[in-house]
Design an enzyme around this catalytic site. Structure first.
Site, PDB file in Angstrom:
ATOM      1  N   VAL B  70     -50.770   4.170 -39.955  1.00 20.48           N
ATOM      2  CA  VAL B  70     -49.388   4.521 -40.717  1.00 20.48           C
ATOM      3  C   VAL B  70     -48.804   4.750 -42.249  1.00 20.48           C
ATOM      4  CG1 VAL B  70     -47.389   3.121 -40.656  1.00 20.48           C
ATOM      5  CG2 VAL B  70     -49.310   1.976 -39.810  1.00 20.48           C
ATOM      6  N   PRO B  71     -49.194   6.779 -42.390  1.00 20.43           N
ATOM      7  CA  PRO B  71     -48.879   6.520 -43.279  1.00 20.43           C
ATOM      8  C   PRO B  71     -47.141   6.478 -43.576  1.00 20.43           C
ATOM      9  CG  PRO B  71     -49.232   8.279 -41.788  1.00 20.43           C
ATOM     10  CD  PRO B  71     -49.587   7.352 -41.102  1.00 20.43           C
ATOM     11  N   HIS B  72     -46.974   5.913 -45.229  1.00 22.82           N
ATOM     12  CA  HIS B  72     -46.205   6.020 -45.443  1.00 22.82           C
ATOM     13  C   HIS B  72     -45.391   6.126 -46.759  1.00 22.82           C
ATOM     14  CE1 HIS B  72     -48.512   2.035 -45.953  1.00 22.82           C
ATOM     15  NE2 HIS B  72     -47.387   1.536 -47.387  1.00 22.82           N
ATOM     16  N   GLY B  73     -44.017   6.052 -47.061  1.00 20.51           N
ATOM     17  CA  GLY B  73     -44.004   5.878 -49.072  1.00 20.51           C
ATOM     18  C   GLY B  73     -42.633   5.593 -48.965  1.00 20.51           C
ATOM     19  N   ILE B 108     -44.004   7.172 -41.392  1.00 23.42           N
ATOM     20  CA  ILE B 108     -42.730   6.267 -42.155  1.00 23.42           C
ATOM     21  C   ILE B 108     -42.108   7.074 -43.573  1.00 23.42           C
ATOM     22  CG2 ILE B 108     -41.582   3.986 -42.627  1.00 23.42           C
ATOM     23  CD1 ILE B 108     -43.370   2.773 -40.513  1.00 23.42           C
TER      24      ILE B 108
END
Lengths: 126, 157
Positions: B70-73, B108
């Site tokens: 879930v790469p996110h930032g 996300i």
């Protein structure tokens, strides 16, 4: 043999400065959230362990060193004044930080660093 | 703040449904996802976003195990909360907590500030949705956006 000549560090200009400042603000926000025990705990509980903060801080220093000092001063001053939000989006000539409509002569241009005439934050055209 | 199912579903943009990624490594996957997001006008700039996702990975892998990442930032280059889904059939190395390759990727992205704040609750909903093996299997089989949406809706119910 001629002595090695080191090239001067390339500093970003125009659009690149704005992009560099966006990266800097994104990184500062990430560091702040990761260093906040409550937020770090919340993220860790979701299954995302937080480490490598020193590495991010080092990357932040490298990034900041590449920004021309006058722009960095502008950024740092706005960070101090607005709790980290030095850059804010501008849409339809309205600063989304303070809602002030920018004078027609101050046209936010992605190729230039433009500050809000009212609050002084750096404007980022969306 | 709880994020309801409909909001989660609507946040996943059909333009960011990529069922057959083949990029060879994590960085190439991130580049591909960000390039799609920019091409669809979902983000303002590619470079800061990619940099932010790389920084996030250096803070700790977003590979949460069971083949999920879930790469996110948050980035100023993102005007609103955006979700993307990609499937990598062969699996891609991600330094995941269980050391296994990643097959399902949930991207996300959020702006630095939102009103109301949905980013972390949204992240929580996704983690919850993939916590069950059967739900993961169904998501992994989704070949179209509609199938993905149905599988995600049921996983969140």
């Amino acid at each position: 043999m001629s002595p090695a000549v080191s090239e001067p560090a390339r500093r970003p200009v125009g659009h690149d400065v704005l992009t560099a400042l966006v990266k800097l603000q994104d990184l500062d926000l990430m560091i702040r959230e990761a260093a906040d025990p409550r937020q770090a705990d919340e993220v860790s509980k979701l299954g995302f362990p937080i480490g490598g903060l020193d590495q991010l801080r080092a990357a932040r220093e490298v990034l900041a060193a590449g920004v021309e000092p006058r722009f960095l001063r502008l950024y740092d001053a706005a960070v101090r004044r607005y709790g980290g939000r030095a850059l804010v989006p501008v849409a339809n000539r309205t600063c989304l930080g303070c809602s002030a409509v920018q004078p027609t002569g101050v046209s936010p241009d992605p190729k230039r660093i433009t500050s809000c005439q009212s609050c002084g934050r750096i404007l980022y055209p969306l | 703040m709880a994020v309801d199912v409909q909001v989660v579903l609507e946040t996943f943009d059909p333009a960011l449904f990529l069922p057959s990624l083949a990029a060879p490594d994590k960085d190439s996957v991130l580049q591909e996802l960000v390039a799609h997001a920019q091409a669809q006008g979902l983000v303002r700039e590619r470079e800061p976003l990619l940099e932010m996702l790389r920084s996030r990975e250096s803070l700790g892998s977003t590979g949460i195990g069971h083949g999920i990442a879930v790469p996110h930032g948050r980035s100023l280059a993102v005007p609103r909360l955006v979700g993307g889904f990609a499937r990598h059939v062969a699996g891609v190395p991600w330094d995941a907590v269980d050391g296994k390759p990643v097959h399902l990727i949930f991207l996300i992205l959020a702006p630095p500030l939102e009103q109301p704040t949905r980013y972390l609750p949204f992240l929580g909903r996704i983690v919850e949705a993939v916590s069950d093996a059967d739900r993961r299997k169904r998501l992994a089989k989704a070949a179209t956006y509609e199938e993905f949406r149905r599988a995600l809706r049921d996983a969140l119910a």
